[in-house]
Design a protein around this motif. Sequence first.
Motif, PDB file in Angstrom:
ATOM      1  N   SER A 312     -10.135  30.213  51.983  1.00 23.40           N
ATOM      2  CA  SER A 312      -9.276  29.393  53.609  1.00 23.40           C
ATOM      3  C   SER A 312      -9.930  29.145  54.712  1.00 23.40           C
ATOM      4  N   GLU A 313     -11.278  29.997  54.799  1.00 28.09           N
ATOM      5  CA  GLU A 313     -12.379  29.096  55.816  1.00 28.09           C
ATOM      6  C   GLU A 313     -13.480  28.288  55.377  1.00 28.09           C
ATOM      7  N   GLY A 314     -12.763  27.250  54.458  1.00 29.31           N
ATOM      8  CA  GLY A 314     -13.498  25.657  54.863  1.00 29.31           C
ATOM      9  C   GLY A 314     -14.701  26.355  53.254  1.00 29.31           C
ATOM     10  N   PHE A 315     -13.911  26.733  52.542  1.00 33.47           N
ATOM     11  CA  PHE A 315     -14.392  26.769  50.686  1.00 33.47           C
ATOM     12  C   PHE A 315     -15.553  28.128  51.230  1.00 33.47           C
ATOM     13  N   GLU A 316     -16.575  28.442  52.414  1.00 35.54           N
ATOM     14  CA  GLU A 316     -17.538  29.477  52.752  1.00 35.54           C
ATOM     15  C   GLU A 316     -18.223  29.725  51.395  1.00 35.54           C
ATOM     16  N   GLY A 317     -19.349  29.646  51.462  1.00 38.43           N
ATOM     17  CA  GLY A 317     -20.264  30.361  50.733  1.00 38.43           C
ATOM     18  C   GLY A 317     -19.937  29.774  49.033  1.00 38.43           C
ATOM     19  N   PHE A 318     -19.028  28.718  48.704  1.00 37.22           N
ATOM     20  CA  PHE A 318     -19.421  27.423  47.376  1.00 37.22           C
ATOM     21  C   PHE A 318     -20.431  26.960  47.559  1.00 37.22           C
ATOM     22  N   GLU A 319     -20.314  26.845  46.341  1.00 33.71           N
ATOM     23  CA  GLU A 319     -21.364  25.732  45.581  1.00 33.71           C
ATOM     24  C   GLU A 319     -21.001  25.029  45.039  1.00 33.71           C
ATOM     25  N   LEU A 320     -21.185  23.324  43.730  1.00 40.21           N
ATOM     26  CA  LEU A 320     -20.776  23.199  43.322  1.00 40.21           C
ATOM     27  C   LEU A 320     -22.588  23.251  42.415  1.00 40.21           C
ATOM     28  N   TYR A 321     -22.734  23.454  41.098  1.00 39.62           N
ATOM     29  CA  TYR A 321     -24.021  23.224  40.448  1.00 39.62           C
ATOM     30  C   TYR A 321     -23.959  22.272  38.994  1.00 39.62           C
ATOM     31  N   PHE A 322     -24.806  21.719  39.105  1.00 41.93           N
ATOM     32  CA  PHE A 322     -24.514  20.590  37.501  1.00 41.93           C
ATOM     33  C   PHE A 322     -25.598  20.769  36.789  1.00 41.93           C
ATOM     34  N   GLN A 323     -25.074  21.022  35.920  1.00 40.18           N
ATOM     35  CA  GLN A 323     -25.757  21.043  34.683  1.00 40.18           C
ATOM     36  C   GLN A 323     -26.053  19.650  33.706  1.00 40.18           C
ATOM     37  N   PRO A 324     -26.999  19.679  33.182  1.00 38.75           N
ATOM     38  CA  PRO A 324     -26.801  17.734  32.585  1.00 38.75           C
ATOM     39  C   PRO A 324     -26.927  18.229  31.053  1.00 38.75           C
ATOM     40  N   ILE A 325     -26.201  17.463  30.573  1.00 36.37           N
ATOM     41  CA  ILE A 325     -25.739  17.375  29.641  1.00 36.37           C
ATOM     42  C   ILE A 325     -26.167  15.404  28.403  1.00 36.37           C
ATOM     43  N   TYR A 326     -27.474  15.944  27.853  1.00 36.53           N
ATOM     44  CA  TYR A 326     -27.548  14.953  27.217  1.00 36.53           C
ATOM     45  C   TYR A 326     -28.154  14.447  25.564  1.00 36.53           C
ATOM     46  N   ASN A 327     -27.697  12.859  25.629  1.00 39.26           N
ATOM     47  CA  ASN A 327     -27.234  11.999  24.103  1.00 39.26           C
ATOM     48  C   ASN A 327     -28.751  12.792  23.358  1.00 39.26           C
ATOM     49  N   PRO A 328     -28.796  13.790  22.813  1.00 43.69           N
ATOM     50  CA  PRO A 328     -30.045  13.916  21.700  1.00 43.69           C
ATOM     51  C   PRO A 328     -30.479  13.273  21.348  1.00 43.69           C
ATOM     52  N   GLN A 329     -30.538  11.623  20.159  1.00 43.97           N
ATOM     53  CA  GLN A 329     -30.399  10.416  19.586  1.00 43.97           C
ATOM     54  C   GLN A 329     -31.735   9.955  20.185  1.00 43.97           C
ATOM     55  N   ASN A 330     -31.014  10.267  21.798  1.00 40.34           N
ATOM     56  CA  ASN A 330     -32.206   8.917  22.738  1.00 40.34           C
ATOM     57  C   ASN A 330     -32.413   8.971  24.172  1.00 40.34           C
ATOM     58  N   ASP A 331     -32.100  10.806  24.510  1.00 40.17           N
ATOM     59  CA  ASP A 331     -32.766  12.154  25.366  1.00 40.17           C
ATOM     60  C   ASP A 331     -32.261  11.178  26.192  1.00 40.17           C
ATOM     61  N   ARG A 332     -31.098   9.991  26.274  1.00 39.92           N
ATOM     62  CA  ARG A 332     -31.193  10.209  27.784  1.00 39.92           C
ATOM     63  C   ARG A 332     -29.558  11.276  28.557  1.00 39.92           C
TER      64      ARG A 332
END
Length: 558
Positions: A312-332
């Motif tokens: 209710s107070e502006g999503f205090e303390g919340f943060e988005l983290y991101f985990q990478p997803i790769y294509n294993p055939q070319n490691d991109r």
Amino acid sequence: MIRRDFDLEEMKYFLNLVELSTDDYLYIFDFTNDRAIYSKSITDVFPFASNAFENATAQLKAVVHPDDIDMLMEDLQEGFNGRRKEHNLEYRWKTVDGTYVAISCRGQYVISQGIKYLIGRISEIGKQSRFDNNTGLYREVVLENVYNEYCKVRHSRGFLMLVGVDNFKELNEKYGAKTGDEVLNILTDAIRRYIDTPLRIFRMPGDECAIFMPYTIEDNIEQAKNLYKRIRNRIDRVIEHRKYDIFFTISAGTAEFDTERDSFNDLLKNAKFSLHAAKLNGKNRCEIFDSVNYIEYIKKLGIQDELRRCISEGFEGFELYFQPIYNPQNDRLSGAEALIRWNCSKYGFMGPDKFIPLLEESALIIPLGRWIIDSAAKACNRWITNIPDFVMHINLSFVQIVKSNIIKDVLEYIGRYSAANNHYVFEITETIEMDRIPAVERVFKEFIKNDFRLAIDDFGTGYSNYGYMRDKIFDIVKVDRSFITDIDKQRNNYLMVSFIVKMAHEMGLHVCIEGVETKEELSCVRELGADYIQGYYYGKPVCVADFEEQHLKKLILG
């Protein structure tokens, strides 16, 4: 006992005179000769042939509720023997229509010319205030009075058991209130079969009954467990005898008490918590109060309150983290999964496995879910500048799907940015509930209609919904990391993942393998033909700045 000479005929005249100006019923009870006289109007409501009669004790017993007779006679005997100066009791009288009404009876014990009298008044409390018309049981307020009296006059130990009908609301909705009343009567009859002492069984709000049981010889909570089993078995026999024309189960919560230590409110609170625990733990069972579990429960409520405040107070303390997803055939790098993190001022950093279930229980996941979608879309919109085919994975809770207009929310928040809808994959953890609600499939089809992609998360860990795969509602299968650990050493894991990959590919679906941490595991999943890899080998979940530093910067710089 008051000693005073008076003229009985004058008292009768006074009684007839006063009754004209009061709704109460006045009376004179002659103990010595077992006679009584009441206000004339008493015969309008209660089944007395006359307002004045001989054999008064037997006449009185005939109108008193059977469960209250012993209590009343004991009180009157105390007064007759001079151990009480006044009579002040609440109990039930039968009315002329056969129902019972609660009354308050007060009076003074008087001796006049050697004859013992009880002189006073009777007033109706009301049919609903002190006892339940359907079951004939006293209500919670009387239980509280009984317990408090125990606390005053004696040191006692025992237990309070709350017994509730499982899924009572659904019973009422499906079969009607009349069936609900019948179920409650079956329950109370089963309890009465084993407890016939007055003021031991009480009708509580909703679908619950309370059993107040002081210990007699030894303190043994096993008494409560055995009592619950007998009541439940009795109900089962009644249901079987009725050829299952009605079916229900019961749960119970039990808390022990010590009158020198426990207040009524604390005792009732503990019993309610135990009943709640019994229903959470599968129903059709009895749970005994556990203080450690209660402390954990209170802590959980505190965390929920803090979650509510932070949201209710502006999503205090919340943060988005991101985990990478790769294509294993070319490691991109092909995309990322957005993962919510919470670091609150009161409880510190807390893992999602701790707070997400609390968000779902309280439906707070709905407003937070909107914030997650908006924040993930903002990042996605930024990153497609450098990776045109970048795809953002966003988790959806089953609660969001069934309790909110999730399509409207997704279109509104993603529509704020320029990245097209096909840059998003919405992940849903497989659950058996998905197959039980037709509206869920309609929601999934709306996602597809709007060019979003769907993924089954944690595939293989529980209920695997192959029907959705067959119908190509989900086009990505995310294999749970539990199958990947030591896949290079555990042949069964290798075979299981091989089967999933082959099946998915033959159905035209893509496979994302989660939990890859070593080169050996990566080599195996490459060999099996996985389309995407997600795991610590490529990177842990990190904040926006670190994700860009670790995964985008090197891509931009070449």
